[in-house]
Design a protein around this motif. Structure first.
Motif, short mmCIF file in Angstrom:
data_model
loop_
_atom_site.label_atom_id
_atom_site.label_comp_id
_atom_site.label_asym_id
_atom_site.label_seq_id
_atom_site.Cartn_x
_atom_site.Cartn_y
_atom_site.Cartn_z
N LYS A 1 -38.09 -4.25 60.84
CA LYS A 1 -39.42 -4.56 61.32
C LYS A 1 -40.48 -3.96 60.40
N ARG A 2 -40.24 -3.98 59.12
CA ARG A 2 -41.21 -3.44 58.15
C ARG A 2 -41.61 -4.53 57.16
N GLN A 3 -41.65 -5.78 57.62
CA GLN A 3 -41.95 -6.90 56.74
C GLN A 3 -43.37 -6.87 56.20
N GLU A 4 -44.23 -6.11 56.88
CA GLU A 4 -45.61 -6.02 56.38
C GLU A 4 -45.70 -5.16 55.12
N THR A 5 -44.64 -4.41 54.82
CA THR A 5 -44.63 -3.55 53.64
C THR A 5 -44.00 -4.28 52.46
N VAL A 6 -44.80 -4.49 51.42
CA VAL A 6 -44.32 -5.12 50.19
C VAL A 6 -44.01 -4.03 49.18
N VAL A 7 -42.87 -4.16 48.51
CA VAL A 7 -42.44 -3.12 47.58
C VAL A 7 -42.14 -3.73 46.21
N GLN A 8 -42.09 -2.86 45.22
CA GLN A 8 -41.58 -3.21 43.90
C GLN A 8 -40.44 -2.27 43.57
N ARG A 9 -39.54 -2.77 42.69
CA ARG A 9 -38.33 -2.01 42.38
C ARG A 9 -37.99 -2.17 40.91
N VAL A 10 -37.59 -1.06 40.29
CA VAL A 10 -37.12 -1.08 38.90
C VAL A 10 -35.73 -0.47 38.87
#
Length: 459
Positions: free
Chosen positions: A410-419
């Protein structure tokens, strides 16, 4: 090469590849051509099209191997004709596969490393599905033996890679995906009681969560299942999806207890072509002991010349990746894997420090304690003046592929980036990424979305 005919010195002439008929038209896309073409010209035309792909060494979205030593390329050439399923025709390749299985069983602390069951697959997705099928079969056998219905199996997990959603749909299993708690990067043990019941075939623990790169706490998950069994009598096994971490944790975090040292862990899958450093595509599945692979899942084939057991989902597949995996295990050993991933982890930590210092980001995972990787989100998306999707597009102008995506429910509002920092991606390249990342942030914060400026040439 000149654009005219050239001689080979033996009275024959050859057209330049860019003056042959095939180079004067679009390559076929919907129908097989009527006529043959010069192999040099065909190879050149296809290679030109492939040049339009991204630079794989700048693809920091993928877990997969993008660099290999020349010896690996040579071994792959040698193995082009080896069909992994035909163990009677290629017994030494089959022996090499078996050696890899037992090496990994030992690496993951199997109590019967020399005799347990396992196999290679086309990747960790297939390996995971085999592990899931074994869980379902054993659960169904136990239910039928107890005279209970066996028609509503479920599988409990946190945020998982899409292969587990495929498994659930393809093999008629309810996937009970536990939502992420605020601040969590994966499944947390105390969440299990609400989801586990008599129809649960197993719990999937992830060693290297796809979305955040962190490890889920396998030993703690097992301890909670022990407590649930004490209270309810439910004996629920664990399958560890170590697609990424299975080749990292034994060398970077050797004291972390996540594998067959945990009694409740019955099977482990991993991806050789991710942090195993083998070429695409090879995965591995190992069971704790041979009896955890139900005999009903093993097929015996005799039409290739010999009676051969097989329990992979695929049939014919290449042997080169397995041989390359064996080469890498021999070539690097514990010492080499440790050195490679210590270097990768140091680069990841340095990038995390750079990202944190830039201001607008909050680190979700800082490269410490799990995979050699970094993940972050915007500290305050409302005031940043840009989104991580904007930042992804800006980085593409310099060739970098750094994905932006929402976290699972339920954290779909959080957009992340990943390296992801893999073998072949050195510290210097990661620092160049950090420099371009900072420049992109400055442009976006200043309201500019144009291409980065390049210095002019002056005499």
């Amino acid at each position: 090469m000149a654009l005219h005919q050239v001689s080979n010195g033996a009275g024959q002439t050859y057209d330049d590849v860019y003056s042959t008929p095939i180079s004067a038209r679009n390559l076929a896309a919907h129908r097989v051509p009527e006529h043959s073409s010069d192999p040099r010209a065909v190879a050149a035309m296809v290679k030109d099209e492939l040049a339009l792909d991204g630079n794989s060494s700048q693809n920091l979205a993928t877990f997969c191997t993008t660099w290999a030593e020349p010896e690996v390329h040579h071994l792959m050439d040698v193995c082009m004709d080896k069909n992994m399923v035909d163990k009677d025709e290629y017994p030494q390749t089959a022996e090499i596969e078996s050696r890899c299985v037992h090496m990994l069983a030992d690496l993951w602390n199997s109590p019967e490393g020399g005799t347990t069951m396992g196999c290679s697959t086309t990747g960790s997705s297939e390996a995971g599905m085999l592990g899931g099928l074994a869980l379902k079969w054993r659960w169904r056998e136990a239910r039928r033996a107890a005279g209970k219905p066996a028609d509503r199996p479920n599988l409990v997990c946190g945020p998982v890679q899409v292969c587990w959603e495929k498994f659930a749909r393809y093999f008629d299993v309810e996937l009970r995906q536990v939502p992420l708690e605020p601040g969590a990067t994966g499944l947390r043990p105390h969440q299990l009681r609400e989801y586990v019941d008599e129809n649960t075939i197993g719990v999937i623990a992830i060693l290297g969560v796809t979305f955040t790169c962190d490890y889920e706490p396998v030993a703690e998950i097992a301890a909670e299942l022990d407590a649930i069994q004490a209270d309810t009598g439910l004996d629920v096994p664990i399958h560890v999806d170590a697609a990424s971490g299975g080749f990292v944790a034994p060398f970077l975090q050797p004291d972390l207890v996540w594998d067959f040292r945990v009694d409740r862990v019955v099977s482990i899958n991993s991806s050789g072509h991710k942090y195993g450093m083998a070429p695409l595509g090879v995965g591995w599945i190992v069971w704790r002991t041979a009896d955890h692979l139900p005999e009903d899942l093993v097929f015996r084939v005799d039409y290739l010349g010999g009676d051969m057991p097989t329990f992979a989902l695929n049939f014919s597949r290449p042997g080169g990746e397995i041989v390359a995996q064996y080469y890498t295990l021999l070539r690097l050993g514990h010492e080499g894997y440790r050195k490679v991933y210590e270097a990768c982890a140091a680069s990841a930590r340095a990038l995390a420090d750079e990202v944190e210092a830039m201001g607008p980001f909050t680190l979700l995972y800082d490269g410490r304690g799990a995979l050699p990787a970094v993940s972050w989100t915007l500290a305050d998306g409302g005031s940043a003046g840009f989104t991580l999707y904007d930042l992804t597009e800006q980085l593409r102008t310099r060739g970098w592929q750094v994905p932006a995506y929402p976290l699972p429910p339920k954290r779909q509002e959080t957009v992340v980036q990943r390296v992801l920092v893999r073998h072949g991606i050195g510290y210097d390249k990661i620092m160049l990424l950090a420099k371009d990342l900072r420049a992109a942030v400055d442009r976006l914060a200043g309201g500019s979305t144009g291409a980065p400026e390049t210095p002019g040439f002056h005499h």
